[in-house]
Design a protein around this motif. Structure first.
Motif, mmCIF file in Angstrom:
data_model
loop_
_atom_site.group_PDB
_atom_site.id
_atom_site.type_symbol
_atom_site.label_atom_id
_atom_site.label_comp_id
_atom_site.label_asym_id
_atom_site.label_seq_id
_atom_site.Cartn_x
_atom_site.Cartn_y
_atom_site.Cartn_z
ATOM 1 N N VAL A 238 40.411 63.744 44.409
ATOM 2 C CA VAL A 238 40.950 63.471 43.078
ATOM 3 C C VAL A 238 41.874 62.260 43.119
ATOM 4 O O VAL A 238 41.815 61.373 42.250
ATOM 5 N N ALA A 239 42.739 62.202 44.137
ATOM 6 C CA ALA A 239 43.675 61.088 44.260
ATOM 7 C C ALA A 239 42.939 59.772 44.501
ATOM 8 O O ALA A 239 43.272 58.733 43.914
ATOM 9 N N LEU A 240 41.920 59.794 45.362
ATOM 10 C CA LEU A 240 41.156 58.583 45.658
ATOM 11 C C LEU A 240 40.378 58.114 44.437
ATOM 12 O O LEU A 240 40.286 56.909 44.163
ATOM 13 N N GLU A 241 39.827 59.050 43.688
ATOM 14 C CA GLU A 241 39.104 58.707 42.455
ATOM 15 C C GLU A 241 40.037 58.006 41.468
ATOM 16 O O GLU A 241 39.674 56.989 40.849
ATOM 17 N N ASP A 242 41.245 58.540 41.340
ATOM 18 C CA ASP A 242 42.220 57.943 40.434
ATOM 19 C C ASP A 242 42.586 56.535 40.892
ATOM 20 O O ASP A 242 42.656 55.595 40.076
ATOM 21 N N GLY A 243 42.808 56.374 42.200
ATOM 22 C CA GLY A 243 43.164 55.060 42.725
ATOM 23 C C GLY A 243 42.065 54.033 42.530
ATOM 24 O O GLY A 243 42.321 52.880 42.153
ATOM 25 N N LEU A 244 40.815 54.438 42.775
ATOM 26 C CA LEU A 244 39.691 53.515 42.609
ATOM 27 C C LEU A 244 39.507 53.131 41.138
ATOM 28 O O LEU A 244 39.169 51.976 40.828
ATOM 29 N N ALA A 245 39.716 54.090 40.237
ATOM 30 C CA ALA A 245 39.612 53.778 38.815
ATOM 31 C C ALA A 245 40.686 52.775 38.405
ATOM 32 O O ALA A 245 40.419 51.825 37.641
ATOM 33 N N ARG A 246 41.900 52.948 38.912
ATOM 34 C CA ARG A 246 42.982 52.004 38.618
ATOM 35 C C ARG A 246 42.656 50.617 39.187
ATOM 36 O O ARG A 246 42.917 49.594 38.544
ATOM 37 N N LEU A 247 42.075 50.599 40.372
ATOM 38 C CA LEU A 247 41.695 49.317 40.981
ATOM 39 C C LEU A 247 40.649 48.608 40.137
ATOM 40 O O LEU A 247 40.753 47.404 39.863
ATOM 41 N N ALA A 248 39.623 49.345 39.722
ATOM 42 C CA ALA A 248 38.567 48.745 38.900
ATOM 43 C C ALA A 248 39.141 48.200 37.599
ATOM 44 O O ALA A 248 38.773 47.106 37.150
ATOM 45 N N ASP A 249 40.067 48.955 36.972
ATOM 46 C CA ASP A 249 40.695 48.495 35.734
ATOM 47 C C ASP A 249 41.493 47.218 35.962
ATOM 48 O O ASP A 249 41.408 46.264 35.177
ATOM 49 N N ALA A 250 42.296 47.208 37.043
ATOM 50 C CA ALA A 250 43.144 46.054 37.319
ATOM 51 C C ALA A 250 42.317 44.811 37.645
ATOM 52 O O ALA A 250 42.626 43.701 37.193
ATOM 53 N N LEU A 251 41.256 44.979 38.399
ATOM 54 C CA LEU A 251 40.396 43.847 38.743
ATOM 55 C C LEU A 251 39.678 43.315 37.505
ATOM 56 O O LEU A 251 39.558 42.104 37.309
ATOM 57 N N ALA A 252 39.189 44.238 36.678
ATOM 58 C CA ALA A 252 38.504 43.810 35.456
ATOM 59 C C ALA A 252 39.469 43.066 34.536
ATOM 60 O O ALA A 252 39.106 42.050 33.922
#
Length: 397
Positions: A238-252
């Motif tokens: 769950v924590a990794l999923e949240d982190g990856l989603a935040r990364l994708a948002d920030a990169l986009a």
């Protein structure tokens, strides 16, 4: 040679043409060792009149660097770097004979075997060491124009943030402080600063050879599917999923490029996402890239039988792995037989996948350690049995 694999007559006037194109059997034998053993079994069963060609293969995961170096006729080079937990280690990489292409196998730096001596730390593991290898390769080959990154077997789920950090990017929280490295640290990510990335890295053409087609997020994503293999608990996923989603948002938000849904974005802990967004990296099927490099397409011309294999033949084998790539390249022009450490597919699944037959190495009750120890011998024996069966079928037509 084994007593049960004596030569048999060639059932056709034209000598049988056999191509051997296997993956490595991780922890047991390299792709070259597997190919040589299968080829030896084929020759023993079919006699000297058969044409048997061995082409060690890979799909972009572990072992791909060796396949590429073999095709280039080049020696591996080494450099100091860090493993997924930040500990000093060394990694190999390759430089093409003309100095224009760099070959980097990500697992050389942050692969699971590098951290097998300690408990896995899914939230802390980082891809930073892969970036260090890229920089060392650029120092070594200043004329390089392209880097081919082979992913698979990673211990990290950080979306490539560690790699980009090594190249000069910054990943910041809401107060402007650098977030901790590792997928867990991405939970506090607010924005990315890509302005400090090494200009040499920006000037490269990046190609990422993926061995899976999973997206970044969701039930087939990097955290859900591969996180547990890297020691992630249910809470960690769950924590990794949240982190990856935040990364994708920030990169986009920073680049205007959202790579989260690209096929293969979930490979190697999401590594392609950061590179695609920040450096325009192209994701390519690893098997097809390696096939082109080692000349497999040409080798398959006129083949009657193709022997391939990997450590375990299962559902995942049919989605971009070596076996799947070989079947697609053969395209029904020859019989494809798989020799694997274990076969988990049903006969129906094997047939539906375009595979003529699949054989397991185990001749009887064996421990995993015994099978690993005897893998080369059993590969030769099993290949001989498979080839005798194939030849008998041709003779009866």
């Amino acid at each position: 040679m084994h007593e049960d694999v004596k030569d048999i007559p060639d059932p056709q006037a034209r000598p049988l043409s056999v191509v051997v194109a296997p993956d490595s059997f991780k922890g047991s034998a390299t792709a070259t060792q597997v190919a040589e053993a299968l080829a030896a079994g084929a020759r023993a069963a079919l006699g000297e009149g058969a044409r048997v060609r061995a082409v060690p293969f890979a799909d972009g995961g572990e072992g791909t660097l060796d396949a590429i170096l073999g095709a280039w006729g080049a020696e591996a080079r080494t450099c100091p770097t860090s493993d997924a937990l930040g500990r000093p280690t060394t990694a190999r990489y390759g430089v093409s004979p003309d100095g224009r292409t760099l070959a980097v196998e990500a697992a050389e730096a942050y692969g699971l075997p590098k951290v097998a001596d300690v408990p896995l730390r899914a939230l802390d593991a980082t891809s930073h060491g892969v970036g260090t290898v890229v920089l060392a390769a650029l120092d070594d080959a200043p004329a390089a124009q392209e880097v081919v990154l082979f992913v698979g077997g990673s211990a990290s789920t950080d979306g490539g943030a560690g790699l980009l950090t090594a190249l000069g990017a910054r990943f910041l929280d809401a107060s402007g402080q650098a977030v901790p490295e590792g997928g867990g640290g991405l939970r506090s990510l607010a924005r990315v600063d890509l302005s400090g990335i090494d200009p040499r890295a920006r000037g490269l053409r990046w190609r990422i050879a993926c061995d899976v087609d999973n997206p970044l997020l969701g039930p087939r994503g990097a955290a859900a599917v591969f996180g547990p293999q890297k020691g992630a608990t249910a809470a960690d996923v769950v924590a990794l999923e949240d982190g990856l989603a935040r990364l994708a948002d920030a990169l986009a938000g920073s680049t205007g490029h959202d790579a989260r849904d690209l096929p293969g974005a979930g490979a190697s802990g999401g590594l392609p996402v950061g590179l695609s967004a920040a450096l325009g990296a192209a994701l390519v099927p690893g098997g097809e890239l390696v096939a082109d490099a080692v000349g497999l397409v040409g080798a398959l011309e006129g083949a009657d039988l193709v022997l391939t294999g990997e450590g375990r033949l299962d559902e995942q084998s049919l989605h971009g792995k070596v076996v799947d790539t070989v079947v697609r390249l053969v395209a029904g022009r020859a019989a494809v037989v798989v020799v694997a450490g274990g076969v988990e597919l049903t006969p129906g699944q094997v047939a539906d996948a375009g595979i003529a037959a699949a054989f397991s190495l185990a001749p009887g009750p064996r421990t995993l350690a015994e099978l690993s120890r005897d893998a080369v011998v059993e590969l030769e024996r099993t290949a001989a049995h498979a080839c005798r069966l194939f030849a008998a079928g041709r003779a009866s037509r």
